[in-house]
Each structure stands twice: as C-alpha cells, then as structure tokens.
Write an enzyme that holds these catalytic residues in place. Structure first.
Site, PDB file in Angstrom:
ATOM      1  N   LYS A 114       0.685  -1.471  -0.265  1.00 17.98           N
ATOM      2  CA  LYS A 114      -0.010  -0.205   0.053  1.00 17.98           C
ATOM      3  C   LYS A 114       0.817   1.104  -0.392  1.00 17.98           C
ATOM      4  CE  LYS A 114      -4.506  -1.832   1.931  1.00 17.98           C
ATOM      5  NZ  LYS A 114      -5.469  -1.668   3.167  1.00 17.98           N
ATOM      6  N   LYS A 197      -9.240 -10.112  -9.413  1.00 15.47           N
ATOM      7  CA  LYS A 197      -9.945 -10.444  -8.545  1.00 15.47           C
ATOM      8  C   LYS A 197     -11.137  -9.598  -8.424  1.00 15.47           C
ATOM      9  CE  LYS A 197      -8.915  -8.260  -3.288  1.00 15.47           C
ATOM     10  NZ  LYS A 197     -10.120  -9.278  -2.737  1.00 15.47           N
ATOM     11  N   LYS A 200     -12.885  -2.916  -5.129  1.00 15.68           N
ATOM     12  CA  LYS A 200     -12.923  -1.716  -5.366  1.00 15.68           C
ATOM     13  C   LYS A 200     -12.129  -0.785  -6.019  1.00 15.68           C
ATOM     14  CE  LYS A 200     -12.075  -0.534  -0.461  1.00 15.68           C
ATOM     15  NZ  LYS A 200     -12.288  -1.819   0.033  1.00 15.68           N
TER      16      LYS A 200
HETATM   17  P1  ADP Z   1     -11.418  -4.849  -2.378  1.00 13.84           P
HETATM   18  O1  ADP Z   1     -10.672  -5.993  -2.801  1.00 13.84           O
HETATM   19  O2  ADP Z   1     -12.291  -4.186  -2.955  1.00 13.84           O
HETATM   20  O3  ADP Z   1     -11.223  -3.469  -1.294  1.00 13.84           O
HETATM   21  P2  ADP Z   1     -11.239  -5.488   1.101  1.00 13.84           P
HETATM   22  O4  ADP Z   1     -10.092  -5.770   0.478  1.00 13.84           O
HETATM   23  O5  ADP Z   1     -12.221  -4.070   1.998  1.00 13.84           O
HETATM   24  O6  ADP Z   1     -12.478  -5.020  -0.722  1.00 13.84           O
HETATM   25  O7  ADP Z   1     -12.484  -6.894   1.176  1.00 13.84           O
HETATM   26  C1  ADP Z   1     -13.463  -6.936   2.794  1.00 13.84           C
HETATM   27  C2  ADP Z   1     -13.420  -8.418   2.490  1.00 13.84           C
HETATM   28  O8  ADP Z   1     -14.124  -8.514   1.572  1.00 13.84           O
HETATM   29  C3  ADP Z   1     -12.213  -9.392   2.629  1.00 13.84           C
HETATM   30  O9  ADP Z   1     -12.790 -10.300   3.234  1.00 13.84           O
HETATM   31  C4  ADP Z   1     -11.919  -9.711   1.411  1.00 13.84           C
HETATM   32  O10 ADP Z   1     -11.693 -11.300   1.547  1.00 13.84           O
HETATM   33  C5  ADP Z   1     -13.330 -10.080   0.953  1.00 13.84           C
HETATM   34  N1  ADP Z   1     -12.972  -9.620  -0.713  1.00 13.84           N
HETATM   35  C6  ADP Z   1     -12.717  -8.438  -1.367  1.00 13.84           C
HETATM   36  N2  ADP Z   1     -12.752  -8.734  -2.778  1.00 13.84           N
HETATM   37  C7  ADP Z   1     -12.955 -10.579  -2.665  1.00 13.84           C
HETATM   38  C8  ADP Z   1     -13.523 -10.640  -4.401  1.00 13.84           C
HETATM   39  N3  ADP Z   1     -13.246 -10.797  -5.144  1.00 13.84           N
HETATM   40  N4  ADP Z   1     -14.195 -12.080  -3.526  1.00 13.84           N
HETATM   41  C9  ADP Z   1     -14.111 -12.799  -2.309  1.00 13.84           C
HETATM   42  N5  ADP Z   1     -13.331 -12.172  -1.431  1.00 13.84           N
HETATM   43  C10 ADP Z   1     -13.066 -10.397  -1.767  1.00 13.84           C
HETATM   44 NA    NA Z   2      -8.956  -4.777  -0.848  1.00 16.78          NA
END
Ligand code: ADP
Ligand code: NA
Length: 330
Positions: A114, A197, A200
């Site tokens: 990050k 994956k 957001k």
């Molecule tokens: P992002 O990757 O969109 O920033 P976060 O890191 O805030 O999302 O993830 C919040 C939760 O959602 C975590 O437990 C993460 O493992 C799960 N998560 C995020 N993206 C995915 C995905 N594409 N498939 C499965 N789980 C996900």
């Molecule tokens: Na993330």
C-alpha cells in the site's frame, strides 16, 4: 454451552459493498451466527489510515451498517457496532504497539504494497501500525476464531504472536486466536478481467458489481461479462475463467450447485447463462436494496442499534483492557 467467539470487521471505504465482499466474506458472517458468538464491526479507525472526507466517511459508515443488517446480520444475535465507538480498541492498540518490534512491523507486506502505491513518504504511520490495531481488535474480545482470506494471514499471525508474547511476559491474558477457514467462500473475479479478483480499487467499472448499484445496470454488466470463444458451459477456472466465475456467482446466489447448473445449461449458450444470471442477480439485489433503504430512512433507529451493539462490545472490551492495564502496572 458457550460458543466459540468470532470477530470480523469491514471498512466503510466504498459507497457500496461489492459481490466479492458479499460472497467472499459477509455471507459467512451471517452463517456464523448459527454456530458462534459473533462480534462484527464497521472499522472506521482502519479507514482513516488513508485520507477520508469526514462527511463521506460518516455516510459510508451508516450505509455499511445498513447493508450488513440487510444481508442478515442480526443485532439480537451479533454485537454489531462501529469500531470508533469502542475506545478500548485504540487503548489496547497502544499497549500492543509497545510490545511490537519495529522490524517486526516493518515486515508486514500489506503495508509495503500500500505504501509503495502512495509513495512511502505519504503513507501515514497509522497505515504502518494498522496490523497492530487489527491485533487489538481481535484480542480485546478474546476471540477464538477470525475468518481470514489469504491476504490477512500474516496479520493474524502477528495477532497470535502478540497474544503469546504478552501472555508469556505478563501472565495468561489473551486467547490466542485461530484462523477460521470458512467453507462456501467464493473468490469472485472481475467480470471484464476474470483472472484478477473483483475489487473496489482495482476493477474497472464494468468488472465490478456493487450491491447498491442500479439493478438494471448490474444486469447489463453481467450480460456483457467477458467469456471465451468456446461454447461449452463447464466449470474450468484455468481454461474458462469467465464462464467459471459466472457459474460461481450463479451457484452462490441462485442456490443451485455448479454440477446442476452445468447440466441445466448443457444444451444452451453463454448468452442464456448470462441472461438468467442477470435475472437471478436482480431478484437478489432488489429486495436487498429495499431493506437498506428502510434502515437508512430511520437513521435515529439505526444509530440506536449501533449504540446498543457498541455497549455490548464495550462490556467485553473493558473487561479485557482492565486486566491488561493491571498486568502491565497501570
Ligand atoms: P476490496 O478488495 O474490494 O478492497 P476489501 O479488501 O475491503 O475489498 O475486502 C473486504 C472483504 O471482502 C475481505 O474479507 C475480502 O477477503 C473480501 N473480498 C474482497 N474482494 C473479494 C473477491 N473478489 N472475492 C472474494 N472475497 C473478496
Ligand atoms: Na483490498
């Protein structure tokens, strides 16, 4: 018989949760209520490790809570709260920071990732100590289990090390948390780039399904998802990433197994699969969005629910903190 305790949190850093958040994490939060004593929080302390607009943060915190309720987090069964309303998280975090080596904290790879994106000089110290706050989040509740994905393993390992170190130095104080590998967790991929994956921050607008987005718009995104030039509807993530991702989503939301779907679509084309999945998605998000709206229509009541959740969480957190303070000589 007491149930094992589980703790999890989600950041209020988007206007909506996306399909990956739901199928990869939040669906399991709901299910764990059947078997565990559950503590769930919207982690606004973590959110401010990167710059946030105060008005937007306040709004997103409420919208996040409303979505959790609408997905089935039950405030009678779970302690559902906003992290900053339980000051013991920050208080324990300081104590744990003083037990963490600088070198040890420096090895956290998520900070490196990050910080390198922001330029190391712009990254906040809070972003650096984030995993220690996360350890405090878990240890303050004496949580037995933490649902973790691959990306959080190193942080949970730090929590375990800090618990063990503190127990060793000051006497048994913390439960050492175990990773909870949840079944039925699906990893969801970007609809336009099904090898990365859904995220957001990383996905293109058309690759991301946001739960609060206009259902028609999401349906369109499903119908224009990238597949491949073949015709066969089979689950084969390596060779047919796009089709496999659609089958994963369809199965998770529509309640049919993947083999059932393969059989049902054996004589049909990708177009049929997408049209039907789009409809299944619309059927899911439409009532969900109505529930979210009804929670947001009465913010006073929503805030009360969260205040009750915070009270419940604090009764546990304050007890742990008082033992910790006593042990270290405060
Ligand atoms: P992002 O990757 O969109 O920033 P976060 O890191 O805030 O999302 O993830 C919040 C939760 O959602 C975590 O437990 C993460 O493992 C799960 N998560 C995020 N993206 C995915 C995905 N594409 N498939 C499965 N789980 C996900
Ligand atoms: Na993330």
């Amino acid at each position: 018989p007491t149930r094992p305790r589980v703790l999890s949190g989600i950041q209020p850093t988007a206007d909506s949760f996306h399909l990956g958040n739901y199928l990869g994490a939040l669906r399991q939060w709901v299910a764990l209520q059947e078997t565990h004593e559950t503590f769930y929080m919207v982690v606004d302390l973590h959110a401010i490790t990167v710059e946030q607009d105060p008005k937007v943060l306040r709004e997103r915190t409420r919208v996040s809570a409303a979505q959790l309720l609408a997905l089935g987090v039950d405030p009678e069964r779970s302690a559902l709260f906003v992290q900053s309303q339980v000051p013991e998280h920050a208080q324990l975090s300081w104590v744990l920071e003083c037990q963490t080596g600088f070198g040890e904290a420096s090895r956290m790879t998520q900070f490196k990732d990050k910080a390198s994106k922001q330029g190391a000089d712009h990254a906040s110290v809070g972003l650096f100590t984030y995993p220690i706050l996360q350890a405090a989040d878990i240890l303050i509740y004496q949580a037995n289990a933490v649902p973790v994905g691959e990306d959080q393993r190193q942080h949970l390992e730090l929590s375990r090390n800090l618990a063990q170190r503190f127990n060793h130095r000051f006497g048994k104080t913390f439960v050492v948390p175990e990773p909870h590998i949840v079944k039925d967790t699906a990893k969801i991929f970007d609809l336009q780039d099904p090898t990365s994956k859904m995220s957001k921050s990383a996905s293109s607008p058309n690759g991301l399904i946001e739960l609060l987005d206009e259902p028609k718009k999401s349906a369109k995104k499903i119908r224009s998802a990238v597949t491949d030039t073949g015709r066969e509807i089979v689950f084969d993530p390596e060779h047919k990433a796009g089709v496999s991702n659609l089958l994963t989503i369809y199965s998770a939301i529509g309640g049919k197994s993947i083999p059932e779907l393969e059989a049902e679509y054996a004589d049909k084309g990708y177009g049929n699969l997408k049209v039907d999945l789009a409809e299944v998605l619309v059927q899911f998000v439409t009532p969900f969005q109505e529930r979210v709206r009804s929670y947001l229509d009465d913010v006073t009541e929503l805030d009360k629910v969260l205040a009750r959740g915070a009270d419940r969480a604090r009764s546990v957190a304050a007890e742990t903190l008082s033992v910790v303070y006593d042990r270290i000589g405060f």
